[in-house]
Design a protein around this motif. Structure first.
Motif, PDB file in Angstrom:
ATOM      1  N   HIS A   1       0.811  -1.202   0.000  1.00 19.47           N
ATOM      2  CA  HIS A   1       0.000   0.000   0.000  1.00 19.47           C
ATOM      3  C   HIS A   1       0.852   1.262   0.000  1.00 19.47           C
ATOM      4  CE1 HIS A   1      -3.196  -2.766   1.024  1.00 19.47           C
ATOM      5  NE2 HIS A   1      -2.489  -3.189   2.044  1.00 19.47           N
ATOM      6  N   ALA A   2       2.156   1.088   0.172  1.00 21.54           N
ATOM      7  CA  ALA A   2       2.994   2.247   0.460  1.00 21.54           C
ATOM      8  C   ALA A   2       3.047   3.261  -0.656  1.00 21.54           C
ATOM      9  CB  ALA A   2       4.408   1.790   0.797  1.00 21.54           C
ATOM     10  N   SER A   3       2.892   2.786  -1.877  1.00 20.98           N
ATOM     11  CA  SER A   3       3.090   3.726  -2.975  1.00 20.98           C
ATOM     12  C   SER A   3       1.790   4.187  -3.611  1.00 20.98           C
ATOM     13  CB  SER A   3       3.973   3.068  -4.049  1.00 20.98           C
ATOM     14  OG  SER A   3       3.365   1.891  -4.529  1.00 20.98           O
ATOM     15  N   HIS A   4       0.644   3.875  -3.001  1.00 20.64           N
ATOM     16  CA  HIS A   4      -0.581   4.289  -3.675  1.00 20.64           C
ATOM     17  C   HIS A   4      -0.774   5.796  -3.571  1.00 20.64           C
ATOM     18  CE1 HIS A   4      -3.214   5.039  -0.253  1.00 20.64           C
ATOM     19  NE2 HIS A   4      -2.959   3.853   0.245  1.00 20.64           N
ATOM     20  N   ASP A   5      -1.396   6.348  -4.603  1.00 19.79           N
ATOM     21  CA  ASP A   5      -1.441   7.792  -4.776  1.00 19.79           C
ATOM     22  C   ASP A   5      -2.156   8.522  -3.654  1.00 19.79           C
ATOM     23  OD1 ASP A   5      -0.116   7.429  -7.068  1.00 19.79           O
ATOM     24  OD2 ASP A   5      -1.825   7.649  -8.401  1.00 19.79           O
TER      25      ASP A   5
ATOM     26  N   THR B   1       8.242   7.242   4.159  1.00 22.87           N
ATOM     27  CA  THR B   1       8.587   6.055   3.368  1.00 22.87           C
ATOM     28  C   THR B   1       7.579   5.832   2.250  1.00 22.87           C
ATOM     29  OG1 THR B   1       9.678   5.015   5.261  1.00 22.87           O
ATOM     30  CG2 THR B   1       8.976   3.559   3.481  1.00 22.87           C
ATOM     31  N   GLU B   2       6.323   6.061   2.519  1.00 22.65           N
ATOM     32  CA  GLU B   2       5.308   5.946   1.466  1.00 22.65           C
ATOM     33  C   GLU B   2       5.591   6.921   0.326  1.00 22.65           C
ATOM     34  OE1 GLU B   2       1.505   6.480   3.257  1.00 22.65           O
ATOM     35  OE2 GLU B   2       1.535   4.555   4.309  1.00 22.65           O
ATOM     36  N   ALA B   3       5.972   8.151   0.689  1.00 20.32           N
ATOM     37  CA  ALA B   3       6.271   9.156  -0.334  1.00 20.32           C
ATOM     38  C   ALA B   3       7.518   8.775  -1.134  1.00 20.32           C
ATOM     39  CB  ALA B   3       6.466  10.519   0.326  1.00 20.32           C
ATOM     40  N   LEU B   4       8.528   8.254  -0.450  1.00 23.41           N
ATOM     41  CA  LEU B   4       9.754   7.832  -1.137  1.00 23.41           C
ATOM     42  C   LEU B   4       9.457   6.735  -2.153  1.00 23.41           C
ATOM     43  CD1 LEU B   4      12.189   7.717   1.931  1.00 23.41           C
ATOM     44  CD2 LEU B   4      12.296   9.347   0.029  1.00 23.41           C
ATOM     45  N   ILE B   5       8.644   5.770  -1.741  1.00 16.48           N
ATOM     46  CA  ILE B   5       8.313   4.651  -2.627  1.00 16.48           C
ATOM     47  C   ILE B   5       7.493   5.134  -3.826  1.00 16.48           C
ATOM     48  CG2 ILE B   5       6.979   2.513  -2.797  1.00 16.48           C
ATOM     49  CD1 ILE B   5       7.828   1.953   0.121  1.00 16.48           C
ATOM     50  N   LYS B   6       6.596   6.077  -3.581  1.00 13.56           N
ATOM     51  CA  LYS B   6       5.797   6.599  -4.689  1.00 13.56           C
ATOM     52  C   LYS B   6       6.680   7.296  -5.727  1.00 13.56           C
ATOM     53  CE  LYS B   6       2.150   9.804  -5.965  1.00 13.56           C
ATOM     54  NZ  LYS B   6       1.128  10.762  -5.536  1.00 13.56           N
ATOM     55  N   HIS B   7       7.637   8.083  -5.250  1.00 18.09           N
ATOM     56  CA  HIS B   7       8.489   8.857  -6.158  1.00 18.09           C
ATOM     57  C   HIS B   7       9.668   8.051  -6.702  1.00 18.09           C
ATOM     58  CE1 HIS B   7       6.281  12.217  -4.367  1.00 18.09           C
ATOM     59  NE2 HIS B   7       6.699  12.938  -5.385  1.00 18.09           N
ATOM     60  N   ASP B   8      10.071   7.001  -5.985  1.00 16.41           N
ATOM     61  CA  ASP B   8      11.235   6.203  -6.381  1.00 16.41           C
ATOM     62  C   ASP B   8      10.948   4.715  -6.149  1.00 16.41           C
ATOM     63  OD1 ASP B   8      13.831   5.518  -7.125  1.00 16.41           O
ATOM     64  OD2 ASP B   8      14.649   5.844  -5.117  1.00 16.41           O
ATOM     65  N   PRO B   9       9.999   4.145  -6.904  1.00 15.93           N
ATOM     66  CA  PRO B   9       9.559   2.765  -6.668  1.00 15.93           C
ATOM     67  C   PRO B   9      10.640   1.705  -6.862  1.00 15.93           C
ATOM     68  CG  PRO B   9       8.634   3.610  -8.726  1.00 15.93           C
ATOM     69  CD  PRO B   9       9.258   4.775  -8.026  1.00 15.93           C
TER      70      PRO B   9
ATOM     71  N   HIS C   1      13.435   1.514  -5.559  1.00 13.70           N
ATOM     72  CA  HIS C   1      14.133   1.236  -4.299  1.00 13.70           C
ATOM     73  C   HIS C   1      13.161   0.914  -3.154  1.00 13.70           C
ATOM     74  CE1 HIS C   1      17.375   3.554  -6.438  1.00 13.70           C
ATOM     75  NE2 HIS C   1      18.070   2.534  -5.965  1.00 13.70           N
ATOM     76  N   LYS C   2      11.999   0.438  -3.516  1.00  8.34           N
ATOM     77  CA  LYS C   2      10.965   0.130  -2.514  1.00  8.34           C
ATOM     78  C   LYS C   2      11.489  -0.808  -1.427  1.00  8.34           C
ATOM     79  CE  LYS C   2       6.464  -2.192  -2.154  1.00  8.34           C
ATOM     80  NZ  LYS C   2       5.328  -2.751  -2.923  1.00  8.34           N
ATOM     81  N   THR C   3      12.161  -1.874  -1.805  1.00 10.18           N
ATOM     82  CA  THR C   3      12.648  -2.862  -0.837  1.00 10.18           C
ATOM     83  C   THR C   3      13.628  -2.232   0.147  1.00 10.18           C
ATOM     84  OG1 THR C   3      12.402  -4.629  -2.485  1.00 10.18           O
ATOM     85  CG2 THR C   3      13.779  -5.097  -0.565  1.00 10.18           C
ATOM     86  N   VAL C   4      14.495  -1.377  -0.359  1.00  6.42           N
ATOM     87  CA  VAL C   4      15.485  -0.703   0.497  1.00  6.42           C
ATOM     88  C   VAL C   4      14.779   0.217   1.485  1.00  6.42           C
ATOM     89  CG1 VAL C   4      17.462   0.868   0.535  1.00  6.42           C
ATOM     90  CG2 VAL C   4      17.251  -0.828  -1.285  1.00  6.42           C
ATOM     91  N   TYR C   5      13.825   0.999   0.998  1.00  2.00           N
ATOM     92  CA  TYR C   5      13.115   1.943   1.867  1.00  2.00           C
ATOM     93  C   TYR C   5      12.359   1.217   2.984  1.00  2.00           C
ATOM     94  CZ  TYR C   5      14.048   5.508  -1.702  1.00  2.00           C
ATOM     95  OH  TYR C   5      14.657   6.370  -2.583  1.00  2.00           O
ATOM     96  N   LEU C   6      11.707   0.110   2.645  1.00  2.00           N
ATOM     97  CA  LEU C   6      10.950  -0.634   3.655  1.00  2.00           C
ATOM     98  C   LEU C   6      11.876  -1.271   4.694  1.00  2.00           C
ATOM     99  CD1 LEU C   6       8.211  -2.319   1.441  1.00  2.00           C
ATOM    100  CD2 LEU C   6       7.917  -0.429   3.045  1.00  2.00           C
ATOM    101  N   ALA C   7      13.029  -1.760   4.247  1.00  2.00           N
ATOM    102  CA  ALA C   7      13.995  -2.342   5.179  1.00  2.00           C
ATOM    103  C   ALA C   7      14.549  -1.260   6.115  1.00  2.00           C
ATOM    104  CB  ALA C   7      15.132  -3.012   4.411  1.00  2.00           C
ATOM    105  N   ASN C   8      14.828  -0.084   5.564  1.00  2.00           N
ATOM    106  CA  ASN C   8      15.323   1.024   6.384  1.00  2.00           C
ATOM    107  C   ASN C   8      14.292   1.447   7.424  1.00  2.00           C
ATOM    108  OD1 ASN C   8      17.718   1.108   4.952  1.00  2.00           O
ATOM    109  ND2 ASN C   8      17.121   2.814   3.654  1.00  2.00           N
TER     110      ASN C   8
END
Length: 352
Positions: free
Chosen positions: A133-137, A203-211, A213-220
């Protein structure tokens, strides 16, 4: 052979330029916010803060180099117009602006509000498992919902309330838990609970703008949440025995930390650090110190401690320093935990 070498160099330069062009640029404002963001983007991007270490957002003026950095950023993460008033006009037309006070999911407090924390060992839980759900608009433009629970960005109109801060009708309450501020308190980074909530939203915003690296952002995010919760457990053990000891702070900016750990703030010198405290405020604090109601008075490194020195002169009260801007904390892994631990140590050292 020379031709092959030249072609190789040209290809290398092209690849290098492409990689640089594809770098995801994140810009923040104040250093405490950058401490948080830098840990969330580690291994995927870099974040730069606009304000120099130790600078206060209350009286900051943008430089041309700041404006360029903001305009070139892929994502600008700032607290909101309640804190960085100097950004309000510029960010109004920036499509990559991400103001935290306009996002749902962070439980901001109002000035003078009692928090609902039960001072438990855990500040909050990372939502690292909600990656789907992290990257939904729907999460990036929560401005319409920003005043949920009555705590959010609808209080922008209070930014100029400092003009009334020292007004005589309010000063007499300085030593009795009454606050001159009204509206949203933007100093969320003082509260580990709200910081973890903000980390999830960021983190949701990061994933939306830079999908990519989603795995890295969630791990961080998962690592950050665990480390902050561990620090909260340690701080609870250190601070809880001091919860009945009163103190005064230089400005009204520590509510989130105080609510999290159940501290006994008796009042503040000023509502805005760039405004001089009123005479009645100083008299009320002085009388409280004479009555030995307070164990400590805290100043801040960003502003002259002369007024604190004059009020405490001739008393036996301890004088401490709180640094809300994390001036000497190194940015990088564990930076935010170092900040809240240092803040906790400043309280315990002065109140013991």
């Amino acid at each position: 052979m020379q031709r092959i070498s030249s072609l190789f160099c040209a290809a290398a330069l092209a690849l290098s330029g492409s990689a640089m062009a594809d770098d995801f640029k994140v810009v923040t404002t104040i250093k405490p916010l950058n401490l948080i963001v830098s840990e969330l983007v580690q291994g995927a991007a870099k974040s730069d803060a606009i304000l120099p270490p130790g600078a206060s957002p209350h009286d900051y003026a943008l430089r041309p180099s700041d404006v360029k950095k903001l305009n070139d950023a892929d994502l600008v993460i700032w607290v909101g117009p309640q804190l960085e008033t100097f950004l309000t006009k510029l960010m109004a037309t920036n499509p990559n602006s991400f103001a935290l006070t306009k996002q749902a999911g962070i439980h901001f407090l109002n000035y003078g509000e009692k928090g609902s924390d039960d001072h438990s060992d855990h500040a909050g839980h990372g939502h690292a498992d909600h990656g789907d759900h992290a990257s939904h608009d729907g999460h990036d433009d929560h401005g319409d919902h920003a005043d949920h629970d009555g705590h959010h960005a609808g209080h922008e109109g209070h930014d100029d309330h400092g003009d009334h801060a020292d007004h005589d009708g309010h000063d007499e309450h300085a030593g009795h838990h009454h606050h001159h501020h009204s509206g949203l308190d933007p100093h969320f980074w003082m509260g580990p609970k709200q910081t973890i909530e903000a980390a999830n939203v960021i983190t949701e915003a990061l994933i939306k703008h830079d999908p990519l690296h989603k795995t890295v952002y969630l791990a961080n995010l998962s690592t950050f949440t665990s480390e902050v919760n561990q620090a909260v457990s340690e701080l609870n053990a250190e601070i809880k025995p001091l919860s009945n000891k009163g103190y005064f702070v230089f400005h009204d900016g520590y509510g989130y930390f105080e609510h999290q750990f159940g501290l006994n703030n008796l009042g503040h010198f000023t509502v805005e650090p760039d405004r001089k405290p009123g005479a009645k405020t100083l008299i009320a604090i002085r009388e409280s110190l004479k009555d030995k109601q307070a164990y400590c008075v805290f100043s801040e490194p960003q502003f002259s401690p002369a007024v604190v020195d004059s009020v405490t002169k001739g008393t036996e009260v301890n004088i401490g320093t709180l640094d809300p801007m994390a001036t000497n904390v190194q940015v990088g892994k564990g930076g935010y935990v170092r900040f809240i631990k240092e803040l906790g140590q400043s309280f315990t050292k002065c109140l013991k």
